[in-house]
Structures are given as C-alpha cells and as structure tokens.
Write a protein that holds these residues in place. Structure first.
Motif, PDB file in Angstrom:
ATOM      1  N   ALA A 287     -54.426 -54.135  21.530  1.00 33.29           N
ATOM      2  CA  ALA A 287     -54.032 -53.630  22.845  1.00 33.29           C
ATOM      3  C   ALA A 287     -53.737 -52.142  22.827  1.00 33.29           C
ATOM      4  CB  ALA A 287     -52.817 -54.400  23.350  1.00 33.29           C
ATOM      5  N   THR A 288     -53.497 -51.568  21.660  1.00 35.41           N
ATOM      6  CA  THR A 288     -53.234 -50.136  21.539  1.00 35.41           C
ATOM      7  C   THR A 288     -54.115 -49.555  20.452  1.00 35.41           C
ATOM      8  OG1 THR A 288     -51.427 -50.515  19.976  1.00 35.41           O
ATOM      9  CG2 THR A 288     -50.846 -50.376  22.324  1.00 35.41           C
ATOM     10  N   ALA A 289     -54.323 -48.266  20.524  1.00 43.15           N
ATOM     11  CA  ALA A 289     -55.129 -47.561  19.531  1.00 43.15           C
ATOM     12  C   ALA A 289     -54.289 -46.453  18.916  1.00 43.15           C
ATOM     13  CB  ALA A 289     -56.389 -46.996  20.169  1.00 43.15           C
ATOM     14  N   ASP A 290     -54.847 -45.767  17.934  1.00 44.41           N
ATOM     15  CA  ASP A 290     -54.138 -44.669  17.273  1.00 44.41           C
ATOM     16  C   ASP A 290     -55.189 -43.721  16.697  1.00 44.41           C
ATOM     17  OD1 ASP A 290     -52.324 -42.988  16.145  1.00 44.41           O
ATOM     18  OD2 ASP A 290     -51.738 -44.325  14.510  1.00 44.41           O
ATOM     19  N   ILE A 291     -55.532 -42.688  17.466  1.00 46.66           N
ATOM     20  CA  ILE A 291     -56.507 -41.705  17.022  1.00 46.66           C
ATOM     21  C   ILE A 291     -55.919 -40.310  17.189  1.00 46.66           C
ATOM     22  CG2 ILE A 291     -58.454 -43.176  17.660  1.00 46.66           C
ATOM     23  CD1 ILE A 291     -58.842 -41.408  20.121  1.00 46.66           C
ATOM     24  N   ASP A 292     -56.554 -39.346  16.548  1.00 45.51           N
ATOM     25  CA  ASP A 292     -56.180 -37.940  16.690  1.00 45.51           C
ATOM     26  C   ASP A 292     -57.190 -37.296  17.636  1.00 45.51           C
ATOM     27  OD1 ASP A 292     -55.420 -35.325  16.482  1.00 45.51           O
ATOM     28  OD2 ASP A 292     -55.259 -35.300  14.290  1.00 45.51           O
ATOM     29  N   SER A 293     -56.795 -37.121  18.889  1.00 45.41           N
ATOM     30  CA  SER A 293     -57.739 -36.603  19.883  1.00 45.41           C
ATOM     31  C   SER A 293     -58.070 -35.136  19.660  1.00 45.41           C
ATOM     32  CB  SER A 293     -57.174 -36.792  21.289  1.00 45.41           C
ATOM     33  OG  SER A 293     -55.973 -36.051  21.456  1.00 45.41           O
ATOM     34  N   ALA A 294     -57.205 -34.397  18.952  1.00 48.07           N
ATOM     35  CA  ALA A 294     -57.522 -33.000  18.656  1.00 48.07           C
ATOM     36  C   ALA A 294     -58.729 -32.911  17.729  1.00 48.07           C
ATOM     37  CB  ALA A 294     -56.310 -32.306  18.041  1.00 48.07           C
ATOM     38  N   THR A 330     -59.891 -53.934   9.035  1.00 44.92           N
ATOM     39  CA  THR A 330     -59.117 -54.560  10.121  1.00 44.92           C
ATOM     40  C   THR A 330     -58.242 -53.531  10.827  1.00 44.92           C
ATOM     41  OG1 THR A 330     -59.090 -56.630   8.874  1.00 44.92           O
ATOM     42  CG2 THR A 330     -57.504 -56.406  10.672  1.00 44.92           C
ATOM     43  N   ASP A 331     -57.632 -52.636  10.049  1.00 45.54           N
ATOM     44  CA  ASP A 331     -56.815 -51.589  10.666  1.00 45.54           C
ATOM     45  C   ASP A 331     -57.667 -50.651  11.514  1.00 45.54           C
ATOM     46  OD1 ASP A 331     -54.634 -52.663   9.373  1.00 45.54           O
ATOM     47  OD2 ASP A 331     -54.800 -51.312   7.646  1.00 45.54           O
ATOM     48  N   LEU A 332     -58.847 -50.308  11.008  1.00 40.91           N
ATOM     49  CA  LEU A 332     -59.721 -49.400  11.756  1.00 40.91           C
ATOM     50  C   LEU A 332     -60.209 -50.026  13.051  1.00 40.91           C
ATOM     51  CD1 LEU A 332     -61.886 -47.683   8.999  1.00 40.91           C
ATOM     52  CD2 LEU A 332     -60.284 -46.593  10.567  1.00 40.91           C
ATOM     53  N   ILE A 333     -60.462 -51.321  13.045  1.00 40.99           N
ATOM     54  CA  ILE A 333     -60.891 -51.985  14.271  1.00 40.99           C
ATOM     55  C   ILE A 333     -59.825 -51.850  15.348  1.00 40.99           C
ATOM     56  CG2 ILE A 333     -61.410 -54.251  15.271  1.00 40.99           C
ATOM     57  CD1 ILE A 333     -62.719 -54.975  12.611  1.00 40.99           C
ATOM     58  N   ALA A 334     -58.564 -52.000  14.951  1.00 36.26           N
ATOM     59  CA  ALA A 334     -57.479 -51.895  15.927  1.00 36.26           C
ATOM     60  C   ALA A 334     -57.203 -50.452  16.327  1.00 36.26           C
ATOM     61  CB  ALA A 334     -56.213 -52.534  15.354  1.00 36.26           C
ATOM     62  N   SER A 335     -57.212 -49.520  15.366  1.00 39.23           N
ATOM     63  CA  SER A 335     -56.828 -48.136  15.672  1.00 39.23           C
ATOM     64  C   SER A 335     -57.935 -47.358  16.380  1.00 39.23           C
ATOM     65  CB  SER A 335     -56.428 -47.410  14.387  1.00 39.23           C
ATOM     66  OG  SER A 335     -57.510 -47.387  13.463  1.00 39.23           O
ATOM     67  N   SER A 336     -59.199 -47.675  16.074  1.00 33.73           N
ATOM     68  CA  SER A 336     -60.309 -46.933  16.676  1.00 33.73           C
ATOM     69  C   SER A 336     -60.920 -47.634  17.877  1.00 33.73           C
ATOM     70  CB  SER A 336     -61.406 -46.689  15.638  1.00 33.73           C
ATOM     71  OG  SER A 336     -61.966 -47.920  15.206  1.00 33.73           O
ATOM     72  N   SER A 337     -60.559 -48.897  18.153  1.00 33.73           N
ATOM     73  CA  SER A 337     -61.109 -49.679  19.269  1.00 33.73           C
ATOM     74  C   SER A 337     -62.612 -49.866  19.138  1.00 33.73           C
ATOM     75  CB  SER A 337     -60.783 -49.015  20.613  1.00 33.73           C
ATOM     76  OG  SER A 337     -59.404 -48.824  20.754  1.00 33.73           O
ATOM     77  N   VAL A 338     -63.110 -49.942  17.904  1.00 33.86           N
ATOM     78  CA  VAL A 338     -64.529 -50.180  17.637  1.00 33.86           C
ATOM     79  C   VAL A 338     -64.672 -51.598  17.107  1.00 33.86           C
ATOM     80  CG1 VAL A 338     -66.548 -49.410  16.341  1.00 33.86           C
ATOM     81  CG2 VAL A 338     -64.893 -47.741  17.159  1.00 33.86           C
ATOM     82  N   SER A 339     -65.692 -52.301  17.556  1.00 34.89           N
ATOM     83  CA  SER A 339     -65.864 -53.695  17.158  1.00 34.89           C
ATOM     84  C   SER A 339     -66.120 -53.803  15.656  1.00 34.89           C
ATOM     85  CB  SER A 339     -67.014 -54.317  17.949  1.00 34.89           C
ATOM     86  OG  SER A 339     -68.232 -53.683  17.616  1.00 34.89           O
ATOM     87  N   ARG A 340     -65.985 -55.016  15.156  1.00 37.00           N
ATOM     88  CA  ARG A 340     -66.096 -55.237  13.712  1.00 37.00           C
ATOM     89  C   ARG A 340     -67.482 -54.865  13.191  1.00 37.00           C
ATOM     90  NH1 ARG A 340     -63.063 -58.208  10.254  1.00 37.00           N
ATOM     91  NH2 ARG A 340     -61.821 -58.873  12.038  1.00 37.00           N
ATOM     92  N   ALA A 341     -68.547 -55.345  13.843  1.00 34.96           N
ATOM     93  CA  ALA A 341     -69.899 -55.059  13.362  1.00 34.96           C
ATOM     94  C   ALA A 341     -70.200 -53.570  13.424  1.00 34.96           C
ATOM     95  CB  ALA A 341     -70.916 -55.842  14.189  1.00 34.96           C
ATOM     96  N   THR A 342     -69.801 -52.917  14.528  1.00 42.01           N
ATOM     97  CA  THR A 342     -70.045 -51.479  14.648  1.00 42.01           C
ATOM     98  C   THR A 342     -69.232 -50.696  13.630  1.00 42.01           C
ATOM     99  OG1 THR A 342     -70.429 -51.812  17.012  1.00 42.01           O
ATOM    100  CG2 THR A 342     -70.095 -49.559  16.268  1.00 42.01           C
ATOM    101  N   THR A 343     -68.031 -51.155  13.324  1.00 41.03           N
ATOM    102  CA  THR A 343     -67.210 -50.471  12.316  1.00 41.03           C
ATOM    103  C   THR A 343     -67.864 -50.523  10.940  1.00 41.03           C
ATOM    104  OG1 THR A 343     -65.180 -50.988  13.532  1.00 41.03           O
ATOM    105  CG2 THR A 343     -64.951 -50.437  11.211  1.00 41.03           C
ATOM    106  N   TYR A 344     -68.368 -51.700  10.546  1.00 35.01           N
ATOM    107  CA  TYR A 344     -69.048 -51.809   9.244  1.00 35.01           C
ATOM    108  C   TYR A 344     -70.283 -50.912   9.193  1.00 35.01           C
ATOM    109  CZ  TYR A 344     -66.273 -55.604   7.238  1.00 35.01           C
ATOM    110  OH  TYR A 344     -65.259 -56.337   6.681  1.00 35.01           O
ATOM    111  N   ARG A 345     -71.101 -50.943  10.256  1.00 31.30           N
ATOM    112  CA  ARG A 345     -72.314 -50.117  10.255  1.00 31.30           C
ATOM    113  C   ARG A 345     -71.963 -48.629  10.216  1.00 31.30           C
ATOM    114  NH1 ARG A 345     -73.997 -53.692  14.419  1.00 31.30           N
ATOM    115  NH2 ARG A 345     -73.554 -52.055  15.941  1.00 31.30           N
TER     116      ARG A 345
END
Length: 513
Positions: A287-294, A330-345
């Motif tokens: 439900a939340t993300a965590d990225i560095d927009s700068a 798993t952490d990247l999927i939640a923090s970046s809001s990118v799906s699992r398959a796209t994250t692996y690729r």
C-alpha cells in the motif's frame, strides 16, 4: 464615492461570517460589522478597492504582435480586466471565509463598496440579470479554486508544502507502466514548482516532456488519464505565444490507488485470476512505496531510461535502492511498486549492464554504477571480479536510444519557431500572395483584401467612385485606413435619438430576461 481614511481593525473569526446587507437606517456601521469576519486585506479590498495596484499587473498591457514588446490596452479593456480580477479576489476571500453567493452579491452590489464597482457597472450597463449571472460564474470559479488550493503565508510555508508533496509522491505506489510515466511527469512539474517557489508555476508541454524524457503525446495521455482525474495536477490557464501554461500542484486523492485501473494486461502478475489456482488475490505491491524521487528526477531525462532501453521500471528500482540499500526482491516489489516478474527481468537487465549486484538474496547498486548518486560500498562489495558498470551513454548506445533527448529538443525547437512565425503572420493579417516572374525574378504581389480599395477608386475627400460610371457612389465613404464604410439612414441619428433607442432596447431586453 469617497471613503473616510480611518478604518477599524477587523478580527478573524472561526464562526460563519455575517454578510448581511446594511439597511438605509443603520448606514455604514452595519456594513463594517458585516465585514468583521474577513481578514483586514480582504475588507480593505471590498471597501476601498485595489489601492496598491496588486491586481492591476497585466490588466492594462498585453504582448505586442511581435512577441517581444509590451503594448498598452485600451482604457475600457484595461479597466474591465482590472475590475474582474478584483471581483474574483473578493469571491475567493468570501468562499474561504465560508460565505455564500448571496452574501457575495450583497457585498459587490452595495453602493459604498469600491471593490464591487465592476459588478455594479455591469448591472448599470447590461441589466441586473446579467450582473447576477456574472457574479454566479465568478463564485463557481472561486469555490473550485478555494477547494483545491491552500493559503501560503510565506515562502517557508510554500517549501513545506512542496516537501510534503514530495514525501507523498515517494510513498505512493505507482503501479503499471502508465502510472510510472505519470510519476515522471509529476516529478518534472515538482522541479518547476520548486524553482518557482510554490505549487503555482508556469511550464509548457514541451518543457515538461523534455524534463520527464517522454513525448508530448505520452505526456498528454498520462495527464488526462491519471494526473488530472486523481487531483495531482491542474492546468489553470493554457499557454499562448511565448507564455507557458499555468499549473497548480495538489496533494492528489488520498484514498485512491494510482494505476489500479490502468490496463488489463497488468493483471497477469499483480492480480491473478482467482483462488482456485491457490494464488494470491491481492496486489503484490504494498500500500506504500519508498523511493528517492530526487534520483528519479536526475535520471529520467537520460537516453538510457527511454522506453526501449532500461525503461521506467529500472528508474523505480534504482530510486528504491538509493533510498534504502540492500533490499531483497520482496522488499523491492513493495518499495518500488513494480510487479514480481518485471522486478526479476529489470534486475537481470541492470546486472548485465553492471548497475546492480546481489549478495545472497539482497540487491544493491554497484560501487560506480551512478557516480554521485549511489551509496558507498563496503570492502567486501569492492572485491575484484565484479563487472565494471557501463556508463549511461554506453547503455543508450547499445539499446539504440542514443540521441533521443537531443532529437526531441530539436523537434520542439522547430515547432516553437513555426508556431511563433504563424502567430506573427496572424497578427499581421497576412493573406495568400501571388508570385509572378518579371525579368527572370520572382516578385511577390500581396493579395488585395475585400474591404480595401485602390487609391484610384476614390476621391481625395473620401467619396467612392463607381467603377461602371466613374461617378461617386451614394452612401459609401473611405476611412483613413483605406477601408470601405457604408453610411446608412440609421447612422444619421442625433445623440439624443441614439440615447433614446438604447434605453428602449435595454428595457425590452430586461423585460424579456
């Protein structure tokens, strides 16, 4: 009407203000009581008008046809524009204080209030019904503006608002390719707002597209489908000529998930079909993300992150790793809001270019992946054998997207030049010309306008000659600019006759309304 120079102090009140119109017996004292709940500048604006000239900027001048100089407007146009700005400001003050359109009408139509001179002038010139319709339109615009904006007390407050917006952007999940593209556009406008010093800023579509690293077509699509419907960005005025559009950044809808209704193809990994296959029924991303927009803002204009290169998913993952290093998939999927398959690729693609590396189950940026952006590696991470990171230019060259940003800027420069040339032609009222060849040279002969005649067709005193008989034609004259004027019987009336006809027409119009 003259006003006294001394004014009482007005106090702020949290209760609903009383805008009751003063009766003739109570006089001016009741009027001041009705303004007691407005701030002091708002009350002074209602009573005295724009004494400081704050709302006069741009009212009495406009951009010349050459696009470089400023020319004066007519007195009537300037006064009307100035009065409209004062009326709109008073409407915003009343809406912010919790008033109503009836209370605004009483304030504007009171004969002692200088701020309502424009509305009273419309009532005197066009009738009471036309003035009330104008006040209702101004009120509707003021209510919409007040409901979607906030009052900024100082420059520090403006930066606090922008910082809160930046935090909101970084913790909002942007699911799907189109939503990630919308994030790039929103971050570009945030850059413009930070430069301007507040949510209100000016930028053209081409500037935003160049800043976000996308095309104008894509920018308009994400603006119409995501940013504007969800309340992130509002265009207050469309740009014209050399002036960019006026935009306002908002906080967006807090209860709406960005990108949930993007395209059905995103449901293949984020929203599996059902529970019968023993798969999850909710989104993979949190439900939340965590990225560095700068970091995202610094990289999104690079050719390496174009559509057919690394793409927006790589931007999100790199921004998430910069905000919080050493994350699992798993952490990247939640923090970046990118799906699992796209994250692996995407991780595999970034690893092939030497931008990321993994130790066990955790992923980090390589030591020299993004100079000046990445985090300092530990001693174990700098061991020999790690693949050297490629530069972003090399990645763009291998992906076939090198020079995309330069070509986009060149295209936009050509479009701007053609647009300004078209505006100059329109301002000069140019028409199609005829080209003839004389002594081997091409001679440009401008076309004759229908309302312009040759000097040989009229006499020095302005009478028009009939081409058939060569005698002056009755009822026709030539103006000083060479235009034809038809003098009819109705134009021979005296001033008293014209005034009587105007009064009769005004009575007929009001009776019909």
């Amino acid at each position: 009407m003259p006003h006294p120079t001394a004014h009482p102090h007005y106090s702020l009140s949290a209760s609903r203000p009383d805008f009751s119109p003063p009766e003739a017996a109570t006089g001016r004292h009741t009027t001041l009581q009705g303004l007691a709940s407005l701030p002091r500048p708002a009350a002074d604006l209602v009573l005295l008008g724009d004494l400081t000239g704050r709302y006069a900027a741009g009212s009495y001048s406009r951009l010349a046809p050459d696009g470089r100089t400023v020319t004066l407007r007519g007195d009537r146009q300037g006064i009307s524009e100035h009065g409209h700005r004062i009326t709109a400001a008073i409407a915003c003050h009343v809406a912010r204080a919790g008033g109503s359109v009836d209370q605004l009408t009483r304030l504007l139509l009171h004969p002692d209030h200088e701020g309502g001179r424009h509305a009273r002038h419309i009532a005197l010139r066009s009738g009471q019904a036309r003035a009330l319709d104008y006040i209702h339109r101004v009120w509707a615009s003021a209510v919409q503006t007040v409901s979607t904006s906030m009052v900024l007390g100082s420059r520090d407050h403006a930066y606090e608002v922008l910082a809160a917006l930046r935090d909101r952007i970084e913790t909002t999940p942007w699911c799907g390719e189109r939503a990630r593209t919308a994030l790039r556009v929103l971050r570009a406008h945030l850059n413009f707002a930070e430069t301007a010093g507040g949510p209100l800023h000016h930028a053209s579509e081409r500037q935003a597209a160049e800043e976000a690293g996308i095309s104008r077509t894509t920018l308009r699509a994400v603006y119409e489908t995501i940013l504007r419907p969800q309340g992130w960005l509002r265009r207050l005025r469309v740009g014209h000529g050399r002036e960019g559009s006026t935009w306002y950044l908002a906080l967006g809808s807090p209860h709406r998930r960005v990108g949930t209704a993007v395209l059905s193809r995103s449901r293949t990994t984020q929203y599996p079909p059902g529970l019968a296959l023993e798969e999850w029924s909710t989104s993979e991303t949190g439900a939340t993300a965590d990225i560095d927009s700068a970091v995202l803002a610094r990289l999104m204009g690079q050719d390496a992150f174009a559509h057919r290169a690394l793409g927006s998913a790589a931007l999100m993952i790199i921004s998430a790793l910069c905000a919080r290093p050493s994350q699992t998939v798993t952490d990247l999927i939640a923090s970046s809001s990118v799906s699992r398959a796209t994250t692996y690729r995407t991780l595999q693609r970034l690893a092939r270019h030497g931008l990321v590396q993994h130790h066990g189950e955790t992923w980090t940026l390589t030591p020299h992946a993004l100079p000046g952006i990445g985090h300092s590696p530990t001693a174990s991470q700098t061991a020999a054998g790690l693949r050297a990171a490629q530069s972003l230019d090399e990645i763009a060259q291998q992906s076939g997207t090198a020079g995309t940003a330069a070509r986009r800027k060149a295209l936009h420069a050509d479009q701007r030049a053609a647009y300004r040339q078209a505006l100059e032609h329109l301002a000069e009222h140019r028409s199609r010309a005829v080209v003839i060849v004389h002594d081997g040279r091409q001679v440009l002969v401008p076309a004759v306008r229908a309302d312009e005649i040759s000097p040989a067709w009229h006499t020095p005193d302005g009478r028009v000659l009939d081409p058939a008989t060569g005698r002056p034609a009755e009822g026709w004259r030539v103006a000083t600019d060479g235009r034809l004027i038809l003098i009819g019987p109705a134009d021979q009336r005296t001033y008293d006759e014209l005034a009587a006809a105007h009064a009769q027409a005004l009575r007929e119009w009001e009776s019909a309304a």
